[in-house]
Design a protein around this motif. Structure first.
Motif, mmCIF file in Angstrom:
data_model
loop_
_atom_site.group_PDB
_atom_site.id
_atom_site.type_symbol
_atom_site.label_atom_id
_atom_site.label_comp_id
_atom_site.label_asym_id
_atom_site.label_seq_id
_atom_site.Cartn_x
_atom_site.Cartn_y
_atom_site.Cartn_z
ATOM 1 N N PRO A 45 0.821 -1.220 0.000
ATOM 2 C CA PRO A 45 0.000 0.000 0.000
ATOM 3 C C PRO A 45 0.851 1.264 0.000
ATOM 4 O O PRO A 45 1.873 1.342 0.687
ATOM 5 C CB PRO A 45 -0.806 -0.123 1.302
ATOM 6 C CG PRO A 45 -0.813 -1.580 1.622
ATOM 7 C CD PRO A 45 0.503 -2.099 1.144
ATOM 8 N N GLU A 62 0.224 4.062 1.309
ATOM 9 C CA GLU A 62 0.244 4.747 2.605
ATOM 10 C C GLU A 62 1.296 4.177 3.555
ATOM 11 O O GLU A 62 1.612 4.777 4.577
ATOM 12 C CB GLU A 62 -1.142 4.704 3.267
ATOM 13 C CG GLU A 62 -1.650 3.311 3.572
ATOM 14 C CD GLU A 62 -2.553 2.780 2.461
ATOM 15 O OE1 GLU A 62 -3.477 2.013 2.787
ATOM 16 O OE2 GLU A 62 -2.324 3.138 1.294
ATOM 17 N N HIS A 63 1.837 3.015 3.193
ATOM 18 C CA HIS A 63 2.887 2.406 4.008
ATOM 19 C C HIS A 63 4.215 2.353 3.262
ATOM 20 O O HIS A 63 5.069 1.505 3.552
ATOM 21 C CB HIS A 63 2.471 1.008 4.452
ATOM 22 C CG HIS A 63 1.289 0.985 5.372
ATOM 23 N ND1 HIS A 63 1.293 1.598 6.612
ATOM 24 C CD2 HIS A 63 0.040 0.445 5.232
ATOM 25 C CE1 HIS A 63 0.119 1.430 7.198
ATOM 26 N NE2 HIS A 63 -0.657 0.740 6.386
ATOM 27 N N LYS A 77 1.759 -0.717 10.169
ATOM 28 C CA LYS A 77 2.461 0.539 10.451
ATOM 29 C C LYS A 77 3.886 0.276 10.936
ATOM 30 O O LYS A 77 4.822 1.005 10.591
ATOM 31 C CB LYS A 77 1.679 1.325 11.505
ATOM 32 C CG LYS A 77 2.304 2.655 11.882
ATOM 33 C CD LYS A 77 1.457 3.365 12.937
ATOM 34 C CE LYS A 77 2.096 4.685 13.353
ATOM 35 N NZ LYS A 77 1.267 5.380 14.394
#
Length: 377
Positions: free
Chosen positions: A52, A54-55, A106
């Motif tokens: 992803p 976002e990561h 995360k």
């Protein structure tokens, strides 16, 4: 059917080729990947293509990811390094991305995508290679988590890993529903790692044994839920069997180009080798294997992106690429003759690196069994 690549896809492929050539020139000595190599792989995008955005990943689908890995395999002459990166991504990072908690994602994905952290795939066991349904490593429930005991063999990247993705039997009476997947820091108490194995090929990818001795793993480091291990592993294998083998497409592509160039320039008996039908037809066979395997692999990745049942196309793709890579590498040795047999040519290394492709991620025989089952046999 549209067989063209978009402008964006073409630009991504060319940029990946350029970055790979800059980071890993053809004359780079073959050696185990160091931290600088892993960071370079991260910058190229080889470690996070399908993770992803976002990561820290590229957010790409299976087909675009395969094209990135093919570009790296085409340009980097060290197939062991390409394999190490692919095992890191598809067997370790992908399961965390798809089944990990928000906290696990995360914590690990940005580090894995960048190369700041190296992941090892701890699935194979001494008595469980193709039969992954009978894992002897056990996961015994304990307050706040599980305690792992047992041994994993042929752990790709194991000796150098910062984190391991592993699988264990948590309920021996439930068959494949009794397997659970875990994310385990490699420096956790109770994790023992061997020195790297000596192998025939893929020498740049360190592999070794990992032993768990009363290794406590907190419950928040379970992937998915207890009993989901088999599902998680099969998902990662789908990605690995499709996208990892794009690196071998790149290898096959490079071998064709090298053999064409050699046959055009080399002269024997007053003629170019290209004028001998025995040579030119062998090169055509190499090209045929490449293009056939490439279409099967692209089709398998296309099916994955559509969300369809891709078991059959993935099995056929893996079979075609791995068997084709071995045959084409052997053809390349024959075409270059004594020069191809010498270590400095890189051709003999291509053959040694191709041979294990018919073994890992499920042997060729296992792929045929999967295909036969999909055909109702």
């Amino acid at each position: 059917m549209d067989f063209s690549w978009s402008t964006e896809q073409t630009a991504r492929y060319e940029e990946t080729v350029r970055r790979t050539a800059d980071a890993f020139p053809a004359d780079r000595p073959r050696r185990a990947a160091g931290r600088d190599d892993w960071l370079a792989l991260g910058r190229i995008g080889a470690l996070g293509a399908c993770l992803p955005a976002e990561h820290g990943g590229g957010g790409l689908g299976a087909l675009d990811t395969a094209r990135v890995i093919e570009a790296v395999g085409r340009t980097c002459h060290d197939t062991g390094l390409v394999f190490a990166a692919s095992a890191h991504l598809f067997a370790c990072a992908v399961p965390i991305a798809e089944f990990g908690s928000a906290e696990l994602k995360k914590r690990f994905l940005p580090e894995l995508a960048s190369g700041r952290m190296i992941a090892g795939n701890a699935m194979t066991e001494p008595e469980s290679g193709s039969d992954v349904s009978r894992l002897r490593v056990t996961a015994t429930e304990a307050p706040g988590g599980f305690v792992l005991n047992g041994e994993k063999s042929f752990v790709s990247n194991g000796p150098a890993a910062d984190v391991l993705v592993t699988y264990a039997t948590s309920d021996p009476d439930s068959g494949h529903l009794g397997q659970t997947a875990f994310v385990v820091p490699a420096d956790a108490r109770g994790v023992l790692r061997s020195e790297p194995f000596e192998k025939m090929g893929l020498s740049s990818c360190l592999a070794g044994t990992v032993t768990f001795r009363d290794c406590f793993v907190p419950a928040d480091q379970v992937l998915g839920a207890e009993g989901m291990g088999a599902t998680i592993f099969q998902t990662s294998m789908g990605w690995e069997r499709a996208c990892l083998f794009a690196g071998y497409l790149g290898l096959m592509d490079r071998l064709v180009e090298e053999c064409v160039g050699f046959a055009r320039e080399r002269r024997q008996f007053g003629r170019r080798l290209a004028e001998f039908q025995a040579v030119s037809h062998r090169v055509v066979d190499m090209k045929l294997r490449l293009e056939s395997a490439r279409l099967l692999l692209y089709r398998a990745c296309w099916e994955m992106d559509r969300g369809g049942r891709a078991t059959l196309p993935v099995a056929l793709s893996k079979l075609a690429v791995s068997e084709g890579a071995v045959e084409s590498a052997l053809d390349a040795v024959r075409i270059l003759g004594g020069r191809g047999y010498r270590s400095e040519s890189g051709i003999e290394a291509a053959l040694r690196d191709a041979v294990p492709s018919v073994l890992f991620s499920g042997t060729s025989e296992i792929q045929k069994e999967l295909a036969a089952k999909e055909l109702g046999l």
